[in-house]
Write an enzyme that holds these catalytic residues in place. Structure first.
Site, PDB file in Angstrom:
ATOM      1  N   LYS A 194       0.855  -1.192   0.000  1.00  0.00           N
ATOM      2  CA  LYS A 194       0.000   0.000   0.000  1.00  0.00           C
ATOM      3  C   LYS A 194       0.889   1.240   0.000  1.00  0.00           C
ATOM      4  CE  LYS A 194      -3.596   2.378   2.586  1.00  0.00           C
ATOM      5  NZ  LYS A 194      -4.590   2.303   3.652  1.00  0.00           N
ATOM      6  N   LYS A 247      -2.289  -1.674  -3.716  1.00  0.00           N
ATOM      7  CA  LYS A 247      -3.176  -0.506  -3.671  1.00  0.00           C
ATOM      8  C   LYS A 247      -2.362   0.763  -3.790  1.00  0.00           C
ATOM      9  CE  LYS A 247      -6.175   1.814  -0.467  1.00  0.00           C
ATOM     10  NZ  LYS A 247      -6.447   1.984   0.926  1.00  0.00           N
TER      11      LYS A 247
HETATM   12  C1  PBG Z   1      -7.671   3.153   5.705  1.00  0.00           C
HETATM   13  C2  PBG Z   1      -7.920   3.075   4.246  1.00  0.00           C
HETATM   14  C3  PBG Z   1      -7.758   4.048   3.260  1.00  0.00           C
HETATM   15  C4  PBG Z   1      -8.252   3.499   2.085  1.00  0.00           C
HETATM   16  C5  PBG Z   1      -8.647   2.202   2.371  1.00  0.00           C
HETATM   17  N1  PBG Z   1      -8.424   1.953   3.701  1.00  0.00           N
HETATM   18  C6  PBG Z   1      -7.290   5.449   3.356  1.00  0.00           C
HETATM   19  C7  PBG Z   1      -5.904   5.764   3.669  1.00  0.00           C
HETATM   20  O1  PBG Z   1      -5.044   4.905   3.834  1.00  0.00           O
HETATM   21  O2  PBG Z   1      -5.656   6.960   3.801  1.00  0.00           O
HETATM   22  C8  PBG Z   1      -8.333   4.198   0.771  1.00  0.00           C
HETATM   23  C9  PBG Z   1      -9.421   3.744  -0.145  1.00  0.00           C
HETATM   24  C10 PBG Z   1      -9.714   4.659  -1.279  1.00  0.00           C
HETATM   25  O3  PBG Z   1      -9.057   5.686  -1.505  1.00  0.00           O
HETATM   26  O4  PBG Z   1     -10.665   4.332  -2.008  1.00  0.00           O
HETATM   27  N2  PBG Z   1      -6.339   3.293   6.052  1.00  0.00           N
END
Ligand code: PBG
Length: 327
Positions: A194, A247
């Site tokens: 991520k 992601k």
């Molecule tokens: C929680 C999380 C996030 C997303 C999924 N789980 C936000 C982040 O990490 O700031 C992002 C999902 C999206 O942008 O559609 N940490």
């Protein structure tokens, strides 16, 4: 002309093109993200994600009926609590929005597979994905909080938990907690690779989870790194992750392919809020063909090696698959 190899031969008709198609799609590989909030009788459109809503749990059926009819089989649930605190204690509240949503969905739609996002940022008043110590997130203290949250989701009936915080060792910590509490069969889908991405911008409005200070770069990955992504993926696999995730999706398909080739776990990729928002904005201006762009984005993820695709367009994609427009 003497040309024995003519690639166009196999493109001559729709039937032949479909026969030799390399990427096949199936609605059962789609996952739809869904936001639930505390309270009753509210449904709010998320302004940065037109067409996406936050629901109170009592109104879940409005969207769940649509999902069921679309052919999408799985949802990824996020909670937006009314009250946040420093430690994010709402994350493991037995009557939190996610926990109640899981119970409500499993009761009325038992065939829908419920995945819960496990993270602290929607629940902490400081907006970070864990407990703050000094001016940074304390990794090991956060593991306890995440484990409690994951356990409360499993107890509510979640079919799978998905930690998205990027703390070191969280898959092992959550696995151990689930195992010792009778949930050895609850799988973990880890947001393994991520990146610290601007593509999450609209989500943070949806979940009211922007960090109050600083950013997420001390825990989410540097966008320049490939090998580090492999390191994260292999670590999570070794800690017991059942499914890995890359992601965002669209700008990170190189990682999807690499991780697919290097591991033997199912691989998910998340087409995040910024990807959706960009398509919606361009489509609203009449600059692109929304349906075709959405299809191309999804096909490219599967072509890159994804087994599962998380998308705010999941319902539409299921329809396009049904209609034979893709897959
Ligand atoms: C929680 C999380 C996030 C997303 C999924 N789980 C936000 C982040 O990490 O700031 C992002 C999902 C999206 O942008 O559609 N940490």
């Amino acid at each position: 002309m003497d040309m024995p190899i003519r690639p166009r031969r196999l493109r001559a008709s729709e039937t032949l093109r479909k026969m030799v198609r390399e990427t096949r799609m199936d609605a059962s590989t789609l996952i739809y993200p869904l936001f639930f909030m505390d309270g009753t009788n509210r449904k709010e459109e998320i302004s940065s994600l037109p067409g996406q809503f936050r629901y109170t749990v009592d109104r879940a059926s409005e969207i769940m009926d649509e999902i069921s009819e679309s052919g999408v089989k799985s949802v990824l649930l996020f909670g937006i609590p009314d009250k946040k605190d420093e430690l994010g204690s709402g994350a493991w509240a037995p009557d939190g929005a996610v926990q109640r949503a899981v119970r409500a969905i499993k009761e009325k739609y038992p065939q829908i597979f419920c995945i819960t996002d496990v993270c602290m940022c929607e629940y902490t008043s400081q907006g970070h994905c864990g407990a703050i110590e000094g001016c940074d997130v304390d990794n090991d203290k956060t593991l306890e909080l995440l484990s409690k949250a994951a356990l409360s989701h499993a107890q509510a009936g979640a079919d799978m938990v998905a930690p998205s915080d990027m703390m070191d060792g969280r898959v092992a910590a959550i696995r151990a907690t689930l195992d010792s509490n009778g949930f050895a069969n609850t799988p973990i889908m880890s947001y393994a690779v991520k990146y610290a991405s601007a593509f999450y911008g609209p989500f943070r409005e949806a979940a009211d989870s922007a960090p109050a200070f600083g950013d997420r770069q001390s825990y989410q990955m540097d966008i320049h790194n490939r090998r580090e992504g492999m390191k994260e993926a292999l670590l999570d696999a070794a800690e017991g992750a059942d499914i890995l995730m890359v992601k965002p999706a669209m700008s990170y398909l190189d990682m999807v392919r690499e991780i697919k080739d290097a591991t033997n776990l199912p691989l998910a990729t998340y087409s995040v809020s910024g990807e959706y928002a960009m398509v919606k904005a361009a489509a609203a201006n009449g600059w692109i063909s929304e349906d075709r762009i959405v299809c191309e984005m999804a096909v490219s993820a599967f072509r890159a090696g994804a087994d599962l695709y998380i998308s705010y367009y999941a319902k539409e994609l299921a329809k396009f698959i049904k209609e034979g427009r893709i897959g």
